[in-house]
Enzyme design. Sequence first.
Site, PDB file in Angstrom:
ATOM      1  CE  LYS A 205      34.936  22.648 -57.759  1.00 33.78           C
ATOM      2  NZ  LYS A 205      34.305  23.836 -57.067  1.00 33.78           N
ATOM      3  CB  THR A 216      29.760  29.283 -64.467  1.00 36.80           C
ATOM      4  OG1 THR A 216      29.748  28.218 -65.394  1.00 36.80           O
ATOM      5  CG2 THR A 216      29.089  30.489 -65.022  1.00 36.80           C
TER       6      THR A 216
END
Lengths: 427, 427
Positions: A205, A216
């Site tokens: 996601k 990240t």
Amino acid sequence: MEKLSKGLNVIRKLSAVTPWPVSVTPMSAESDGTHGFWPAGFSAGAVSAAIRYERKDLMLLVADAPASAAALFTTNLCCAAPVTLSRKHLQCSPSSIRAIVCNSGNANAATGEKGMDDSRAMAQAVARELLIRPEEVLVASTGVIGQLLPMERVLGAISILPSALQRESGIDAAQAIMTTDTFPKFFTLELQLSGGTVRLSGIAKGSGMICPNMATMLAILATDASIAPALLQKALKGANRKSFNAITVDGDTSTNDMVSILASGTGPVIMAESKDFSLFCEALEALMTFLAKLIVIDGEGATKLVTITVEGAVDDRDAELAARTIAQSSLVKTAIHGEDPNWGRIVAAAGRSGAFFHQEELELHFDNLSLLKPGFIANYSETAASEIMAKESYTITLRLGSGPGQATVWSCDLSKEYVDINGSYRS
Amino acid sequence: MEKLSKGLNVIRKLSAVTPWPVSVTPMSAESDGTHGFWPAGFSAGAVSAAIRYERKDLMLLVADAPASAAALFTTNLCCAAPVTLSRKHLQCSPSSIRAIVCNSGNANAATGEKGMDDSRAMAQAVARELLIRPEEVLVASTGVIGQLLPMERVLGAISILPSALQRESGIDAAQAIMTTDTFPKFFTLELQLSGGTVRLSGIAKGSGMICPNMATMLAILATDASIAPALLQKALKGANRKSFNAITVDGDTSTNDMVSILASGTGPVIMAESKDFSLFCEALEALMTFLAKLIVIDGEGATKLVTITVEGAVDDRDAELAARTIAQSSLVKTAIHGEDPNWGRIVAAAGRSGAFFHQEELELHFDNLSLLKPGFIANYSETAASEIMAKESYTITLRLGSGPGQATVWSCDLSKEYVDINGSYRS
């Protein structure tokens, strides 16, 4: 359902144009049963804890037996409670992780001691249900920062999670970890090794707060390969650098970033420094890069996936500096959005990046169209440049000089929808 | 005319709330005649060269006699031709600059050898008109990157500039250097020194590509003080650090940034290490900070001026890192725009800034309202926080710990108008 089929369509299209390694067979959720199969030895389930969304917002991935584990965590000093806890659990028992629990809607970040208690309580509740130790559970959370989790609802939902577990649950799991994502990101590939077929599946996601700086966003990966934790960590770290670390949506790095992988060991054995290990690393990087690109495509308000390649730099680090600065420049991103071949903004971003070059040597291409030759000779058709920029996806290549340094990052445009989404996300 | 009176109103309001040094008397254009007076020994004029805009787009500031000069230039490796030329001229003749010519609408950046020729031609044309040497002329350009100047129109306009020169021309000059600015930025202040009154006037333009990194936009300043070039450079550099270098609109640093000052020497003498020099430095910083804030207020699409102060850092450098990262975060800027007290984004930005701290020690205030006490204890009224954020201007103070480091930067919000302006600026 409409969004899901739109998302599956995006995944199918991207898979078709992706240069997969020869040893790899890509399998979208569709080619893989309707709902996405996990590798042998895993099951997953998702339920609703009504944390923030009406939909399913809590997922659990379970390994039938102790699994090798590896993970990368955010470098943000304000790391969230689940990051602190998972880091500790991974250190305690890297060869025996049994479950990953993840909620969306609330990041459990900047929540102090109570937040740590809540993360521990989530691990304990999962452990109780599965009859394992809390240290064998990794916890991840994503969503709003600075609010306490509604623990009664979370613990209630965890108690019904075990009955939801099944192997064909990739999309369900991917949906449960979404925040402002518009479609679930699940993908699987199969890999031929000397000892047989290995399967690699993953969910991710992203959407906001995406920036190339360590892990990240959230990604949860699983494989049936039999591989030692240290080797798995090495593979994950290597693959991460050129995948999740090479994307940027808005330059912000989250408090909750975590990329994790479990290996059940039911499949072929992978030894250090073997040909199989190289193939495994290559496949893992391919899967992670694919999921990373899906994150950029689904960036908040994004309408374009732009590949930014910098070549001819003094070294790879300089190339990366320039590529990331271009990718993160609001002026470049708005020009990409406006489909305006305003190449001055690209060279200006490179010029302030800290990368070394002589401006007279710069060369710039959009796909195969040369926009700029050394000495700032710009002799190109504006129509041709605009046609390229009108595409959903294209490559910007900036050559700094004649050095060996090279780097590629993926970025999206900056649209008014980004401002809409982020002006009102929390309230 | 409506825009001008709106702009004068903004300037008047900001001047009224600015904590001016005691030795300084602020004078807006209105208190100073309608059109803005330059210090004794200077005149200026503006004409239209129809480079990009219908309005006046070319200005000339002239010193009656050789003036002391100092300037700061962009650190961007892709610096524009006028920057390269002006840097050279300043080195050649720092105690005898006679004129600054500046155009808007075209940056003459990334224009190769032809661009250098064009900048030289502008200096030569001005020199010919004023019967001075080309080395006594500084050249500045601002606007679109990568296009050649329409030199015939530029040289034609330069030939009529001398007849437009007058001392009461501050606003005219400020208007001629605007690009996407919505109002001209001119201001004057008077300063009492032991030898009499000194006048300091300046114009500035900003709007896009504003980022704290060396000189960050165009500013042209003038004073009647009598001060040696080296001392003037020292004063300019010191004042710049806490003024133009402490503002950010979008994190981009331009190819053309230049802050310059001329001193005619008709007024009181300022000696090194004197009390007068300290007062002069303080006044110069006050004027430059004032112009810097006007740039932020007039940032592309901006609706807020937010002061971001970081305290308690290990040192000033760490405080600056954190303050700038917060000020530049798209997520923080959109939350400011949406008036959403989403403080998690502020601490998350600090956490990734590279500044050192323990997250348990963070304290956050909006003006005098405490949002966050150590241990992430957030106990505040959302209504009170929203009321502060609804204001046009407020202060965000983040305390990292108990160190001595402190820094302040000024920032604006990120609105949909920014995307509109920058998606279509060039085309």
